[in-house]
Design an enzyme around this catalytic site. Structure first.
Site, PDB file in Angstrom:
ATOM      1  N   ARG A 121       0.970  -1.189   0.109  1.00 54.22           N
ATOM      2  CA  ARG A 121      -0.068   0.107  -0.110  1.00 54.22           C
ATOM      3  C   ARG A 121       1.029   1.416  -0.025  1.00 54.22           C
ATOM      4  O   ARG A 121       1.744   1.177   0.820  1.00 54.22           O
ATOM      5  CB  ARG A 121      -0.799   0.190   1.283  1.00 54.22           C
ATOM      6  CG  ARG A 121      -1.671   1.421   1.490  1.00 54.22           C
ATOM      7  CD  ARG A 121      -2.688   1.337   2.483  1.00 54.22           C
ATOM      8  NE  ARG A 121      -3.745   0.984   2.180  1.00 54.22           N
ATOM      9  CZ  ARG A 121      -4.927   1.075   2.616  1.00 54.22           C
ATOM     10  NH1 ARG A 121      -5.052   2.137   3.752  1.00 54.22           N
ATOM     11  NH2 ARG A 121      -6.217   0.307   2.252  1.00 54.22           N
TER      12      ARG A 121
ATOM     13  N   CYS B 237     -16.348   2.913   1.569  1.00 56.27           N
ATOM     14  CA  CYS B 237     -15.297   2.120   1.844  1.00 56.27           C
ATOM     15  C   CYS B 237     -14.783   2.212   3.333  1.00 56.27           C
ATOM     16  O   CYS B 237     -13.828   1.361   3.811  1.00 56.27           O
ATOM     17  CB  CYS B 237     -14.121   2.382   0.740  1.00 56.27           C
ATOM     18  SG  CYS B 237     -13.577   4.000   0.733  1.00 56.27           S
TER      19      CYS B 237
ATOM     20  N   ASP C 237     -17.100   8.282  -0.790  1.00 52.20           N
ATOM     21  CA  ASP C 237     -15.780   8.156   0.081  1.00 52.20           C
ATOM     22  C   ASP C 237     -15.285   9.501   0.412  1.00 52.20           C
ATOM     23  O   ASP C 237     -15.978  10.404   0.293  1.00 52.20           O
ATOM     24  CB  ASP C 237     -14.638   7.574  -1.109  1.00 52.20           C
ATOM     25  CG  ASP C 237     -13.232   7.295  -0.609  1.00 52.20           C
ATOM     26  OD1 ASP C 237     -13.250   7.209   0.562  1.00 52.20           O
ATOM     27  OD2 ASP C 237     -12.427   7.118  -1.404  1.00 52.20           O
TER      28      ASP C 237
ATOM     29  N   GLN D 241     -10.595  -3.232  -2.576  1.00 57.30           N
ATOM     30  CA  GLN D 241     -11.758  -2.807  -2.172  1.00 57.30           C
ATOM     31  C   GLN D 241     -13.290  -2.894  -3.142  1.00 57.30           C
ATOM     32  O   GLN D 241     -14.235  -3.224  -2.806  1.00 57.30           O
ATOM     33  CB  GLN D 241     -11.473  -1.090  -2.002  1.00 57.30           C
ATOM     34  CG  GLN D 241     -12.918  -0.515  -1.677  1.00 57.30           C
ATOM     35  CD  GLN D 241     -13.412  -0.884  -0.164  1.00 57.30           C
ATOM     36  OE1 GLN D 241     -12.179  -0.701   0.719  1.00 57.30           O
ATOM     37  NE2 GLN D 241     -14.495  -1.024   0.189  1.00 57.30           N
TER      38      GLN D 241
ATOM     39  N   ARG E 115     -14.242  -6.913   3.327  1.00 55.06           N
ATOM     40  CA  ARG E 115     -12.808  -7.106   2.901  1.00 55.06           C
ATOM     41  C   ARG E 115     -12.150  -8.284   3.127  1.00 55.06           C
ATOM     42  O   ARG E 115     -11.216  -8.729   2.484  1.00 55.06           O
ATOM     43  CB  ARG E 115     -12.124  -5.997   3.712  1.00 55.06           C
ATOM     44  CG  ARG E 115     -12.684  -4.592   3.449  1.00 55.06           C
ATOM     45  CD  ARG E 115     -12.706  -4.132   2.068  1.00 55.06           C
ATOM     46  NE  ARG E 115     -11.359  -4.048   1.478  1.00 55.06           N
ATOM     47  CZ  ARG E 115     -10.406  -3.243   1.709  1.00 55.06           C
ATOM     48  NH1 ARG E 115     -10.664  -2.185   2.556  1.00 55.06           N
ATOM     49  NH2 ARG E 115      -9.060  -3.574   1.231  1.00 55.06           N
TER      50      ARG E 115
ATOM     51  N   HIS F  54      -7.523   0.775  -6.017  1.00 55.80           N
ATOM     52  CA  HIS F  54      -7.796  -0.098  -4.760  1.00 55.80           C
ATOM     53  C   HIS F  54      -8.760  -1.470  -5.168  1.00 55.80           C
ATOM     54  O   HIS F  54      -9.717  -1.343  -4.918  1.00 55.80           O
ATOM     55  CB  HIS F  54      -8.589   1.062  -3.913  1.00 55.80           C
ATOM     56  CG  HIS F  54      -8.740   0.593  -2.439  1.00 55.80           C
ATOM     57  ND1 HIS F  54      -8.141  -0.639  -2.059  1.00 55.80           N
ATOM     58  CD2 HIS F  54      -9.132   1.097  -1.321  1.00 55.80           C
ATOM     59  CE1 HIS F  54      -8.037  -0.848  -0.610  1.00 55.80           C
ATOM     60  NE2 HIS F  54      -8.955   0.046  -0.267  1.00 55.80           N
TER      61      HIS F  54
HETATM   62  N1   CP Z   1     -11.310   0.665   3.062  1.00 51.97           N
HETATM   63  C1   CP Z   1     -10.141   0.902   3.351  1.00 51.97           C
HETATM   64  O1   CP Z   1      -9.042   0.413   2.378  1.00 51.97           O
HETATM   65  O2   CP Z   1      -9.747   0.914   4.821  1.00 51.97           O
HETATM   66  P1   CP Z   1      -8.239   1.059   5.658  1.00 51.97           P
HETATM   67  O3   CP Z   1      -7.701   2.284   5.155  1.00 51.97           O
HETATM   68  O4   CP Z   1      -8.742   1.065   6.809  1.00 51.97           O
HETATM   69  O5   CP Z   1      -7.464  -0.043   5.042  1.00 51.97           O
HETATM   70  N1  NVA Z   2      -9.654   7.469  -1.306  1.00 53.01           N
HETATM   71  C1  NVA Z   2      -9.179   7.014   0.255  1.00 53.01           C
HETATM   72  C2  NVA Z   2      -9.638   5.617   0.441  1.00 53.01           C
HETATM   73  C3  NVA Z   2      -9.187   5.107   1.709  1.00 53.01           C
HETATM   74  C4  NVA Z   2      -9.552   3.533   1.753  1.00 53.01           C
HETATM   75  C5  NVA Z   2      -7.811   7.216   0.249  1.00 53.01           C
HETATM   76  O1  NVA Z   2      -7.135   6.946  -0.525  1.00 53.01           O
HETATM   77  O2  NVA Z   2      -7.391   7.826   1.549  1.00 53.01           O
END
Ligand code: CP
Ligand code: NVA
Length: 346
Positions: free
Chosen positions: A121, A287, A245, A151, A332, A148
């Site tokens: 990530r 999400c 989001d 997700q 998830r 993502h």
């Molecule tokens: N939705 C999601 O990716 O959550 P986190 O940032 O907690 O992993």
């Molecule tokens: N768009 C958000 C998603 C978090 C799961 C981010 O990238 O912070």
């Protein structure tokens, strides 16, 4: 168990073809492979309740590289691995050389000698692609600024579970920052499922042309209907699911909040916005994490700066019976497990 409608059942061999593969973005998979993963996740979810399960990944080890914060993705990878008998190591920039003293290519080659798979990530999609290019083991994208995919896999499973309709008859409206990773992934994933996908946002926050073009190419094959619009009425009418989001994603400057609040206030999900669907059965998705009040450090700071007490969604909608965000969060686990099993088992 097959959640998909007739004519879209798991293609023979689609799962087997994922063995040893990376999971970097939706468009790297065929439609059949994507749908097979959704089905596998549903099977694994049903199976988790049984006590006679045989772990599929016993003796395997997985590295989890996180350059950005995470609750769900990290925990889902860990629990999915534990459920299947695998071990994990969590690495962040503060406790490893990643990105500081060691190149991505070298890190990939070292971790490949020790681990059976690598999750990443971070910001730049190029980093996860480089990891995959240099690693000898599967690499999974746990979120970048571009995509993502774990997700969107979860989101598809959640919609199928919460709808009596086949995927091809489901309409989803994503409202808010439609340029971000979650929106782009949802667009492509929905196209792969043959869904009706609407992205509803101000012009400044519409997804890039490349993401839309790729989704349209997929839609031509699957019969999906895609629309990008600034008009909430047009985008929400008839939607089965309304999704939003956070308005400023991880890695974007905090100063961005003032501009985004001004741009996105008309797109905040409240009861009136949900009413635009004309659908009494409409469900709300997010999400997570969500800013639906002032009970977080960020929410508190933003409230004193902007005068707003909720942001992308009101507490009334978030806490309502229409909200399926915690079912979504649980999924998830099952969908990430499907990715691990499909790419590592066998
Ligand atoms: N939705 C999601 O990716 O959550 P986190 O940032 O907690 O992993
Ligand atoms: N768009 C958000 C998603 C978090 C799961 C981010 O990238 O912070």
């Amino acid at each position: 168990m097959t959640l998909l409608g007739s004519g879209t059942r798991r293609a023979p061999g689609a799962l087997r073809s994922l063995a040893g593969r990376d999971f970097l973005k939706e468009i790297d998979l065929s439609v059949e492979e994507w749908r097979a993963l959704v089905d596998l996740a549903a099977d694994l979810k049903a199976e988790r309740r049984r006590s006679d399960r045989t772990p599929r990944l016993a003796g395997r080890s997985i590295a989890l590289l996180f350059e950005k914060a995470s609750t769900r993705t990290r925990c889902a990878f860990e629990v999915a691995a534990y459920d299947e008998g695998a071990h994990v190591t969590y690495l962040d920039p503060a406790s490893s050389h990643l990105g500081h003293k060691e190149s991505v290519a070298d890190t990939a080659r070292v971790l490949s000698r020790l681990y059976d798979g690598i999750e990443y990530r971070g910001s730049d999609q190029a980093i996860v692609e480089t990891l995959a290019a240099y690693a000898d083991v599967p690499v999974w994208n746990g979120l970048t600024d571009a995509w993502h995919p774990t997700q969107s896999l979860c989101d598809v499973l959640t919609m199928l579970e919460h709808s009596a309709k086949p995927a091809e008859q489901i309409a989803i409206a994503y409202v808010g920052d439609a340029r971000n990773n979650v929106a782009r992934s949802l667009l492509v994933a929905g196209a792969m499922m043959g869904m009706d996908v609407r992205l509803v946002s101000p012009a400044e926050l519409t997804p890039d042309h490349d993401a839309v073009r790729r989704a349209q190419q997929i839609a031509e094959a699957t019969g999906a209907r895609l629309e990008v619009t600034g008009d909430p009425h047009r985008g929400l009418t008839g939607a089965d699911f309304v999704y939003t989001d956070v308005w400023v994603s991880m890695g974007e400057p905090t100063e961005m909040w003032d501009r985004r609040v001004a741009l996105l206030a008309p797109y905040a999900v409240d009861d009136a916005l949900l009413e635009l669907t004309g659908n009494p059965e409409v469900r709300f998705m997010h999400c997570l994490p969500a800013l639906h009040g002032t009970d977080t450090e960020l929410g508190h700071q933003l409230a004193s700066r902007t005068g707003r007490t909720s942001f992308e969604v009101t507490p009334e909608v978030f806490e309502s019976e229409r909200s399926i965000v915690f079912d979504q969060a649980e999924n998830r686990l099952h969908t990430i497990k499907a990715v691990l099993v499909a790419t590592l088992a066998g």
